[in-house]
Design a protein around this motif. Structure first.
Motif, PDB file in Angstrom:
ATOM      1  N   LEU A 190      50.164  78.623  29.760  1.00  0.00           N
ATOM      2  CA  LEU A 190      49.395  79.873  30.522  1.00  0.00           C
ATOM      3  C   LEU A 190      49.566  79.804  32.071  1.00  0.00           C
ATOM      4  CD1 LEU A 190      48.251  82.496  29.973  1.00  0.00           C
ATOM      5  CD2 LEU A 190      45.730  81.342  29.625  1.00  0.00           C
ATOM      6  N   LEU A 194      51.248  82.458  34.359  1.00  0.00           N
ATOM      7  CA  LEU A 194      50.599  83.177  35.287  1.00  0.00           C
ATOM      8  C   LEU A 194      51.210  82.896  36.574  1.00  0.00           C
ATOM      9  CD1 LEU A 194      47.038  82.538  34.147  1.00  0.00           C
ATOM     10  CD2 LEU A 194      48.170  84.670  34.203  1.00  0.00           C
ATOM     11  N   PRO A 201      46.380  81.045  38.418  1.00  0.00           N
ATOM     12  CA  PRO A 201      45.707  80.735  37.225  1.00  0.00           C
ATOM     13  C   PRO A 201      44.373  79.726  37.579  1.00  0.00           C
ATOM     14  CG  PRO A 201      47.699  79.241  38.063  1.00  0.00           C
ATOM     15  CD  PRO A 201      47.437  80.273  39.090  1.00  0.00           C
ATOM     16  N   LEU A 212      42.167  77.609  35.128  1.00  0.00           N
ATOM     17  CA  LEU A 212      42.967  77.293  34.142  1.00  0.00           C
ATOM     18  C   LEU A 212      43.730  75.966  34.423  1.00  0.00           C
ATOM     19  CD1 LEU A 212      44.500  80.636  32.881  1.00  0.00           C
ATOM     20  CD2 LEU A 212      43.005  79.077  31.520  1.00  0.00           C
ATOM     21  N   SER A 251      46.084  92.136  31.193  1.00  0.00           N
ATOM     22  CA  SER A 251      46.707  91.097  31.557  1.00  0.00           C
ATOM     23  C   SER A 251      45.612  90.396  32.443  1.00  0.00           C
ATOM     24  CB  SER A 251      48.174  91.249  32.242  1.00  0.00           C
ATOM     25  OG  SER A 251      47.717  92.245  33.248  1.00  0.00           O
ATOM     26  N   ILE A 256      45.867  88.014  27.686  1.00  0.00           N
ATOM     27  CA  ILE A 256      47.054  87.320  27.499  1.00  0.00           C
ATOM     28  C   ILE A 256      46.941  85.774  26.892  1.00  0.00           C
ATOM     29  CG2 ILE A 256      46.547  86.482  29.904  1.00  0.00           C
ATOM     30  CD1 ILE A 256      49.467  86.670  30.578  1.00  0.00           C
ATOM     31  N   PHE A 257      45.618  85.457  26.979  1.00  0.00           N
ATOM     32  CA  PHE A 257      45.332  83.918  26.169  1.00  0.00           C
ATOM     33  C   PHE A 257      45.516  84.186  24.970  1.00  0.00           C
ATOM     34  CE2 PHE A 257      42.377  81.437  23.943  1.00  0.00           C
ATOM     35  CZ  PHE A 257      42.758  80.110  24.659  1.00  0.00           C
ATOM     36  N   LEU A 260      49.184  84.544  23.789  1.00  0.00           N
ATOM     37  CA  LEU A 260      49.832  83.303  24.035  1.00  0.00           C
ATOM     38  C   LEU A 260      49.473  82.438  22.922  1.00  0.00           C
ATOM     39  CD1 LEU A 260      51.985  82.117  25.721  1.00  0.00           C
ATOM     40  CD2 LEU A 260      50.180  80.927  26.968  1.00  0.00           C
ATOM     41  N   ARG A 261      48.143  82.580  22.586  1.00  0.00           N
ATOM     42  CA  ARG A 261      47.704  81.466  21.352  1.00  0.00           C
ATOM     43  C   ARG A 261      48.372  81.920  19.812  1.00  0.00           C
ATOM     44  NH1 ARG A 261      41.308  81.982  19.295  1.00  0.00           N
ATOM     45  NH2 ARG A 261      41.832  80.852  17.512  1.00  0.00           N
TER      46      ARG A 261
END
Ligand SMILES: [Zn+2]
Length: 292
Positions: A190, A194, A201, A212, A251, A256-257, A260-261
């Motif tokens: 992530l 980003l 991030p 992050l 986003s 977005i997390f 992606l997960r």
């Protein structure tokens, strides 16, 4: 216990997390999976999520943010098939450094013993076989998640000790304590993604208060149990949707997390068995494996 000869209907699971929505966004797939097998799942929620930021129209028909979020949690609990929802009665502290940290009833402002005592009494009352809570870094360093983690670890042991937090109820030792964990790989990818799209991030999330880059450097907790909840994805999505005031699918936020997960670890929740301790590379198929 395995799926062929085990009787999940005799089993009780206590989930102790900080906010309405942690049960769905984090481990909703797992909860639907076990509820469907007949496990009695009780959710003990630290706060009513009073510090969540809401769009103004989300308060229509509600007196407060906490009231709205409690009703969202009841909706999710119904979808997931939970047996009960209870509150510890503290107040959402918001992210680190926010003014909500200083509210006298803020969860982070409480001595760990005070929180642990309430959890201990609840454990003695419902006598769970297993307990699931946040990991030591609270998933993403949320102070309330960390406070719940510390108090739950203390309560897990105290519940069996007749000299601790006496309340007239019989001591009870749950058999296992688990932490819900995310692989660091998820945060590392992530951070990379980003940066590629020109975002910072270290200022992630709806309130830009999640770093992050720091999360990506945290230790990777062992994943002793991986639950595949593919069959329950729809139910998890329905539970997530109950938390309408907290959904942030753009986003800029958690959308977005979660996207992606689902790409990196589709339909999978990971758990570390904290007590009794087992080797980091041990793997089990089920949170209840081997329990009587
Ligand atoms: Zn939370």
């Amino acid at each position: 216990m395995n799926e062929q000869n085990g009787n999940y209907k005799d089993k009780t699971m206590l989930v102790v997390l900080a906010h309405p929505d942690d049960e769905s966004f984090g481990m909703g797939g797992t909860l639907a999976y076990y509820a469907d097998k007949g496990v009695n799942i009780h959710y003990l929620c630290g706060t009513r999520g009073e510090s969540g930021t809401l769009d103004a129209d989300c308060l229509d028909g509600f007196d407060s943010v906490g009231e709205r979020r409690e009703s969202e949690l009841m909706c999710a609990a119904d979808v997931l098939g939970l047996s009960s929802v209870s509150f510890l009665g503290f107040r959402d502290s918001g992210m680190l450094g926010s003014p909500d940290n200083d509210h006298p009833n803020a969860l982070v402002a409480q001595p760990v013993d005070k929180v642990a005592e309430r959890i201990t009494h609840f454990i003695r009352r419902i006598k769970p076989d297993i307990i699931v809570t946040h990991d030591p870094v609270g998933g993403y360093h949320h102070p309330d998640h960390i406070a719940i983690h510390k108090a739950t670890v203390k309560a897990f042991h105290a519940a069996a000790d007749p000299n601790m937090y006496q309340n007239g109820l019989e001591p009870h030792q749950p058999q296992r304590l688990y932490y819900g964990v995310f692989p660091r790989r998820l945060f590392r990818v992530l951070v990379w993604a980003l940066k590629v799209i020109g975002r910072d991030p270290s200022k992630f999330g709806r309130n830009q208060d999640i770093n992050l880059e720091m999360l990506a450097k945290d230790p990777d907790y062992p994943q002793h149990v991986k639950i595949n909840y593919t069959k329950y994805k729809e139910r998890k999505a329905k539970a997530d949707a109950c938390h309408e005031s907290q959904l942030d699918l753009g986003s800029q936020g958690s959308g977005i997390f979660f996207w992606l997960r689902e790409k990196l670890i589709p339909g999978t929740d990971g758990y570390m068995q904290a007590y009794p301790e087992i080797p980091a590379n041990a793997h089990m198929k089920d949170l209840f494996e081997g329990l009587q």
